[in-house]
Design a protein around this motif. Structure first.
Motif, short mmCIF file in Angstrom:
data_model
loop_
_atom_site.label_atom_id
_atom_site.label_comp_id
_atom_site.label_asym_id
_atom_site.label_seq_id
_atom_site.Cartn_x
_atom_site.Cartn_y
_atom_site.Cartn_z
N LEU A 5 42.32 46.05 43.75
CA LEU A 5 41.36 45.15 43.12
C LEU A 5 40.25 44.80 44.11
O LEU A 5 39.07 44.77 43.76
CB LEU A 5 42.04 43.87 42.65
CG LEU A 5 42.98 43.97 41.45
CD1 LEU A 5 43.57 42.62 41.13
CD2 LEU A 5 42.25 44.54 40.25
N PHE A 6 40.63 44.52 45.32
CA PHE A 6 39.63 44.15 46.32
C PHE A 6 38.72 45.32 46.64
O PHE A 6 37.51 45.17 46.81
CB PHE A 6 40.31 43.65 47.60
CG PHE A 6 40.81 42.24 47.50
CD1 PHE A 6 39.91 41.19 47.55
CD2 PHE A 6 42.15 41.97 47.38
CE1 PHE A 6 40.35 39.87 47.46
CE2 PHE A 6 42.61 40.66 47.28
CZ PHE A 6 41.70 39.61 47.32
N GLN B 119 36.03 46.10 43.94
CA GLN B 119 35.16 45.00 43.56
C GLN B 119 34.44 44.50 44.78
O GLN B 119 35.05 44.19 45.79
CB GLN B 119 36.04 43.90 42.96
CG GLN B 119 35.50 42.53 43.08
CD GLN B 119 35.57 41.83 41.74
OE1 GLN B 119 36.08 42.35 40.78
NE2 GLN B 119 35.03 40.63 41.69
N LYS B 120 33.13 44.38 44.70
CA LYS B 120 32.39 43.99 45.88
C LYS B 120 32.52 42.51 46.21
O LYS B 120 32.47 42.10 47.35
CB LYS B 120 30.92 44.37 45.72
CG LYS B 120 30.61 45.71 46.37
CD LYS B 120 31.11 45.73 47.83
CE LYS B 120 30.92 47.06 48.54
NZ LYS B 120 31.80 47.16 49.73
N GLY B 121 32.68 41.70 45.19
CA GLY B 121 32.73 40.26 45.41
C GLY B 121 34.10 39.79 45.88
O GLY B 121 35.04 40.56 46.03
N ALA B 122 34.22 38.52 46.09
CA ALA B 122 35.47 37.92 46.51
C ALA B 122 36.29 37.54 45.29
O ALA B 122 35.76 37.37 44.20
CB ALA B 122 35.21 36.69 47.36
N LEU B 123 37.57 37.41 45.48
CA LEU B 123 38.46 37.07 44.37
C LEU B 123 39.23 35.80 44.68
O LEU B 123 39.66 35.58 45.81
CB LEU B 123 39.45 38.21 44.13
CG LEU B 123 38.87 39.55 43.66
CD1 LEU B 123 39.95 40.63 43.71
CD2 LEU B 123 38.32 39.42 42.25
N TYR C 207 39.05 35.02 48.34
CA TYR C 207 39.50 35.98 49.34
C TYR C 207 38.61 37.21 49.27
O TYR C 207 38.20 37.63 48.19
CB TYR C 207 40.95 36.39 49.07
CG TYR C 207 41.92 35.24 49.12
CD1 TYR C 207 42.59 34.93 50.29
CD2 TYR C 207 42.15 34.46 48.00
CE1 TYR C 207 43.48 33.87 50.34
CE2 TYR C 207 43.04 33.40 48.03
CZ TYR C 207 43.70 33.11 49.20
OH TYR C 207 44.57 32.07 49.23
N ALA C 208 38.34 37.79 50.41
CA ALA C 208 37.55 39.02 50.44
C ALA C 208 38.06 39.92 51.54
O ALA C 208 38.68 39.47 52.52
CB ALA C 208 36.07 38.70 50.66
N LEU C 209 37.80 41.20 51.38
CA LEU C 209 38.22 42.19 52.35
C LEU C 209 37.58 41.93 53.70
O LEU C 209 36.42 41.56 53.79
CB LEU C 209 37.80 43.58 51.89
CG LEU C 209 38.70 44.29 50.89
CD1 LEU C 209 38.10 45.64 50.57
CD2 LEU C 209 40.10 44.45 51.43
#
Lengths: 139, 139
Positions: free
Chosen positions: A26-27, A30-34, A77-79
């Motif tokens: 998922l991360f 997807q460019k945005g944060a979750l 949260y983001a990569l």
DNA sequence: GTAACTGCAAAATATTTGCATCCTT
DNA sequence: AAGGATGCAAATATTTTGCAGTTAC
């Protein structure tokens, strides 16, 4: 693509399991944060609440993702970039939260500025969150 | 008790009540920021949980205090400067969170830097939280 | 007197823990 | 096979809501 996910997990000494692959996927997709809720409700998959909590915690500890504090008390949260490892983050980039679409992005190209602190204060980490309208919504 | 406290409340069209006086007094007597829990447990007084939630919310809406997001997901509240009003904050200062004593301070003299965003992004507000060791702990 | 504020109870959410089972290595 | 991960149940913690009684103006 699937190989990339597995490699990230292996590189961090984590066993490769279905939940971890899917959540990490998922991360990556997807460019945005979750936020926690985003993951739980994510289309297609239904994740156990507890598994999401534990998976996110594990990923943060391993430095795979990092948290972004926002004013509305919803942690995103983001990569992390590749040079993060073992809880020691080198994410000197800023975060952008769009007031229109609600997405949160890491602006990897924008480096956190130097802040001149009053005498006596020592800085170890600077967190910058910019709120405004993002590129996509601004058209 | 304190005329200053009453004046702040009156200036914001809030009725002067015991809880509001006491909670606002806590902020005035303390330089750092306070979390919800800090207020509830504050020595001397025992506040109803619900009253604290509602009082803080009211103060934020009126612009008497503002929130400070922190990485550990614990929202802190701190007094706004005089030029804040009605939800429109002019708090262009940065926040400092001490890793040693845990206190959070507003560094009113340190202005948030200008951030150069990528083309297409528009900024409406910049939040800066610096983590490190504060003046007091650094001695 | 009226509108606003408080505090109690309880509902709604969110997060953590224990444990038996299942999966990865 | 052994250790770790999962998922269910349940314990905690946090935040919100309803309402009746009280207080400020």
């Amino acid at each position: 693509m699937n190989e990339a996910i597995k490699n990230i997990l292996k590189k961090n000494n984590l066993s490769v399991t279905g939940s971890r692959e899917k959540i990490l996927g998922l991360f990556l997709n997807q460019k945005g944060a979750l936020a926690h809720g985003d993951i739980e409700k994510k289309a297609g998959e239904r994740f156990d609440r507890v598994t999401v909590y534990r998976t996110l915690q594990t990923f943060v500890e391993k430095g795979i993702i990092h948290t972004i504090p926002t004013a509305d008390n919803s942690i995103r949260y983001a990569l992390c970039k590749d040079d993060c490892s073992g809880g020691h983050h080198h994410d000197h980039h800023i975060h952008f939260q769009c007031a229109s679409c609600g997405n949160t992005y890491c602006l990897d190209d924008v480096v956190t500025p130097d802040i001149k602190l009053p005498r006596g204060y020592v800085s170890s980490h600077i967190e910058v969150v910019v709120e405004g309208i993002c590129k996509t919504c601004n058209q």
